[in-house]
Motif scaffolding. Structure first.
Motif, PDB file in Angstrom:
ATOM      1  N   THR A   7       0.206  -3.806  13.772  1.00 40.65           N
ATOM      2  CA  THR A   7       1.402  -3.142  13.357  1.00 40.65           C
ATOM      3  C   THR A   7       2.673  -3.438  14.120  1.00 40.65           C
ATOM      4  O   THR A   7       3.036  -2.588  15.155  1.00 40.65           O
ATOM      5  CB  THR A   7       0.832  -1.694  13.646  1.00 40.65           C
ATOM      6  N   PRO A   8       3.122  -4.406  14.048  1.00 35.97           N
ATOM      7  CA  PRO A   8       4.321  -4.758  14.928  1.00 35.97           C
ATOM      8  C   PRO A   8       5.614  -4.229  14.173  1.00 35.97           C
ATOM      9  O   PRO A   8       5.371  -3.456  13.182  1.00 35.97           O
ATOM     10  CB  PRO A   8       4.511  -6.430  14.489  1.00 35.97           C
ATOM     11  N   LYS A   9       6.535  -4.194  14.726  1.00 37.17           N
ATOM     12  CA  LYS A   9       8.011  -3.468  14.123  1.00 37.17           C
ATOM     13  C   LYS A   9       8.750  -4.642  13.928  1.00 37.17           C
ATOM     14  O   LYS A   9       9.103  -5.731  14.433  1.00 37.17           O
ATOM     15  CB  LYS A   9       8.605  -2.580  15.260  1.00 37.17           C
ATOM     16  N   LEU A  10       9.701  -4.270  12.866  1.00 30.20           N
ATOM     17  CA  LEU A  10      10.764  -5.332  12.491  1.00 30.20           C
ATOM     18  C   LEU A  10      11.784  -4.795  13.439  1.00 30.20           C
ATOM     19  O   LEU A  10      12.192  -3.583  13.387  1.00 30.20           O
ATOM     20  CB  LEU A  10      11.117  -5.001  11.163  1.00 30.20           C
ATOM     21  N   ASP A  11      12.746  -5.896  13.950  1.00 31.24           N
ATOM     22  CA  ASP A  11      13.624  -5.415  14.582  1.00 31.24           C
ATOM     23  C   ASP A  11      14.946  -5.300  13.785  1.00 31.24           C
ATOM     24  O   ASP A  11      14.946  -5.412  12.499  1.00 31.24           O
ATOM     25  CB  ASP A  11      13.932  -6.234  15.863  1.00 31.24           C
ATOM     26  N   ARG A 101      11.298  -0.613   9.405  1.00 25.51           N
ATOM     27  CA  ARG A 101      10.795  -0.883  10.809  1.00 25.51           C
ATOM     28  C   ARG A 101       9.279  -0.878  10.681  1.00 25.51           C
ATOM     29  O   ARG A 101       8.881  -1.941  11.531  1.00 25.51           O
ATOM     30  CB  ARG A 101      11.546   0.162  11.516  1.00 25.51           C
ATOM     31  N   ASP A 102       8.751  -0.001  10.145  1.00 22.11           N
ATOM     32  CA  ASP A 102       7.174  -0.069  10.475  1.00 22.11           C
ATOM     33  C   ASP A 102       6.520  -0.909   9.295  1.00 22.11           C
ATOM     34  O   ASP A 102       6.542  -0.532   8.160  1.00 22.11           O
ATOM     35  CB  ASP A 102       6.880   1.556  10.298  1.00 22.11           C
ATOM     36  N   ALA A 117       4.428  -0.043   6.043  1.00 25.66           N
ATOM     37  CA  ALA A 117       3.317   0.458   6.559  1.00 25.66           C
ATOM     38  C   ALA A 117       2.927   1.611   5.555  1.00 25.66           C
ATOM     39  O   ALA A 117       1.597   1.756   5.327  1.00 25.66           O
ATOM     40  CB  ALA A 117       3.562   1.129   8.014  1.00 25.66           C
ATOM     41  N   ALA A 118       3.674   2.532   4.919  1.00 26.91           N
ATOM     42  CA  ALA A 118       3.139   3.458   3.994  1.00 26.91           C
ATOM     43  C   ALA A 118       2.806   2.736   2.728  1.00 26.91           C
ATOM     44  O   ALA A 118       1.633   3.468   2.123  1.00 26.91           O
ATOM     45  CB  ALA A 118       4.523   4.258   3.636  1.00 26.91           C
ATOM     46  N   GLN A 119       3.169   1.648   2.040  1.00 25.23           N
ATOM     47  CA  GLN A 119       2.607   1.141   1.146  1.00 25.23           C
ATOM     48  C   GLN A 119       1.244   0.559   1.494  1.00 25.23           C
ATOM     49  O   GLN A 119       0.283   0.365   0.562  1.00 25.23           O
ATOM     50  CB  GLN A 119       3.487  -0.035   0.495  1.00 25.23           C
ATOM     51  N   TRP A 120       1.114  -0.105   2.615  1.00 24.08           N
ATOM     52  CA  TRP A 120      -0.415  -0.438   3.057  1.00 24.08           C
ATOM     53  C   TRP A 120      -1.287   0.749   2.860  1.00 24.08           C
ATOM     54  O   TRP A 120      -2.488   0.506   2.334  1.00 24.08           O
ATOM     55  CB  TRP A 120      -0.244  -1.176   4.309  1.00 24.08           C
ATOM     56  N   MET A 121      -0.981   1.857   3.425  1.00 22.59           N
ATOM     57  CA  MET A 121      -1.978   2.917   3.699  1.00 22.59           C
ATOM     58  C   MET A 121      -2.371   3.528   2.151  1.00 22.59           C
ATOM     59  O   MET A 121      -3.429   3.612   1.829  1.00 22.59           O
ATOM     60  CB  MET A 121      -1.376   4.161   4.301  1.00 22.59           C
ATOM     61  N   ASP A 122      -1.231   3.345   1.225  1.00 28.50           N
ATOM     62  CA  ASP A 122      -1.718   3.779  -0.311  1.00 28.50           C
ATOM     63  C   ASP A 122      -2.433   2.751  -0.822  1.00 28.50           C
ATOM     64  O   ASP A 122      -3.306   3.040  -1.422  1.00 28.50           O
ATOM     65  CB  ASP A 122      -0.378   4.006  -1.024  1.00 28.50           C
ATOM     66  N   TYR A 123      -2.131   1.406  -0.659  1.00 27.56           N
ATOM     67  CA  TYR A 123      -2.679   0.338  -1.286  1.00 27.56           C
ATOM     68  C   TYR A 123      -4.339   0.330  -0.572  1.00 27.56           C
ATOM     69  O   TYR A 123      -5.392   0.331  -1.379  1.00 27.56           O
ATOM     70  CB  TYR A 123      -2.276  -0.956  -1.001  1.00 27.56           C
ATOM     71  N   SER A 124      -4.451   0.432   0.731  1.00 23.05           N
ATOM     72  CA  SER A 124      -5.888   0.311   1.138  1.00 23.05           C
ATOM     73  C   SER A 124      -6.903   1.609   0.790  1.00 23.05           C
ATOM     74  O   SER A 124      -7.761   1.530   0.410  1.00 23.05           O
ATOM     75  CB  SER A 124      -5.657   0.636   2.680  1.00 23.05           C
ATOM     76  N   ASP A 125      -6.044   3.032   0.801  1.00 20.04           N
ATOM     77  CA  ASP A 125      -6.879   3.891   0.131  1.00 20.04           C
ATOM     78  C   ASP A 125      -7.291   3.879  -1.241  1.00 20.04           C
ATOM     79  O   ASP A 125      -8.440   3.872  -1.586  1.00 20.04           O
ATOM     80  CB  ASP A 125      -6.019   5.205   0.333  1.00 20.04           C
ATOM     81  N   ARG A 126      -6.443   3.167  -2.077  1.00 20.26           N
ATOM     82  CA  ARG A 126      -6.785   3.081  -3.405  1.00 20.26           C
ATOM     83  C   ARG A 126      -7.875   1.989  -3.532  1.00 20.26           C
ATOM     84  O   ARG A 126      -9.019   2.130  -4.158  1.00 20.26           O
ATOM     85  CB  ARG A 126      -5.615   2.457  -4.120  1.00 20.26           C
ATOM     86  N   ALA A 127      -7.783   0.829  -2.664  1.00 20.79           N
ATOM     87  CA  ALA A 127      -8.831  -0.247  -2.790  1.00 20.79           C
ATOM     88  C   ALA A 127     -10.103   0.150  -2.156  1.00 20.79           C
ATOM     89  O   ALA A 127     -11.128  -0.304  -2.533  1.00 20.79           O
ATOM     90  CB  ALA A 127      -8.346  -1.461  -2.108  1.00 20.79           C
ATOM     91  N   GLU A 128      -9.906   1.080  -1.300  1.00 23.38           N
ATOM     92  CA  GLU A 128     -11.323   1.405  -0.607  1.00 23.38           C
ATOM     93  C   GLU A 128     -12.310   1.925  -1.446  1.00 23.38           C
ATOM     94  O   GLU A 128     -13.399   1.999  -1.307  1.00 23.38           O
ATOM     95  CB  GLU A 128     -11.031   2.476   0.449  1.00 23.38           C
ATOM     96  N   GLU A 129     -11.815   2.647  -2.655  1.00 23.49           N
ATOM     97  CA  GLU A 129     -12.608   3.490  -3.593  1.00 23.49           C
ATOM     98  C   GLU A 129     -13.549   2.465  -4.141  1.00 23.49           C
ATOM     99  O   GLU A 129     -14.609   2.765  -4.578  1.00 23.49           O
ATOM    100  CB  GLU A 129     -11.741   4.026  -4.508  1.00 23.49           C
ATOM    101  N   GLY A 130     -12.948   1.290  -4.414  1.00 23.22           N
ATOM    102  CA  GLY A 130     -13.782   0.172  -5.374  1.00 23.22           C
ATOM    103  C   GLY A 130     -14.714  -0.812  -4.391  1.00 23.22           C
ATOM    104  O   GLY A 130     -14.939  -1.881  -4.962  1.00 23.22           O
ATOM    105  N   PHE A 131     -14.095  -0.705  -3.224  1.00 25.51           N
ATOM    106  CA  PHE A 131     -14.728  -1.699  -2.302  1.00 25.51           C
ATOM    107  C   PHE A 131     -16.117  -2.173  -2.477  1.00 25.51           C
ATOM    108  O   PHE A 131     -16.565  -3.197  -2.295  1.00 25.51           O
ATOM    109  CB  PHE A 131     -14.400  -1.552  -0.953  1.00 25.51           C
TER     110      PHE A 131
END
Length: 143
Positions: A7-11, A101-102, A117-131
């Protein structure tokens, strides 16, 4: 092999510090390109060339081939990390992926990916269902 979640930050200049574990892989240069999920992929230059080889040898008379070549090439940027391991994400690519930034940088085996960061959380939550089903479908061995 690239693995892990960071989780680096964009400057303020749109620069990203590559995770330390990825720096040697990309030290000589890399290609940042769009993905179909509105994230960015980071390939070694050889990896990007290998990805594009089948498409570059496909007939340009096919509209889908031309479209894919254009979208991939126009949406890619060659970068060389600086001494601190930073790369600049061009404004067009930051806009495409909705990066502010995040961000989250993940290892995706043969490439790294940069996500908002927020898009990754959404994607990860959806993908986890079918993992669990993915394993059987994608890795089924004949026999």
């Amino acid at each position: 092999m690239l693995v892990g979640t960071y989780t680096p930050k964009l400057d303020e200049k749109g620069r990203l510090i590559l995770p330390a574990r990825f720096r040697d892989v990309f030290a000589e240069g890399l290609v940042v390109a769009r993905t179909q999920e509105r994230a960015l992929a980071i390939y070694t230059t050889d990896g990007f060339e290998s990805l594009m080889t089948p498409v570059s040898s496909a007939p340009n008379t096919l509209k889908q081939v031309r479209d894919y070549q254009r979208m991939m090439a126009a949406g890619a940027s060659f970068e060389v990390p600086d001494k601190q391991g930073r790369i600049t994400i061009p404004p067009m690519l930051r806009t495409y992926a909705g990066l502010d930034r995040d961000v989250v940088v993940i290892g995706a085996y043969n490439r790294a990916e940069i996500w908002d960061a927020a898009q990754w959380m959404d994607y990860s939550d959806r993908a986890e269902e079918g993992f669990s089903e993915m394993n059987e479908e994608l890795l089924a061995h004949p026999g």
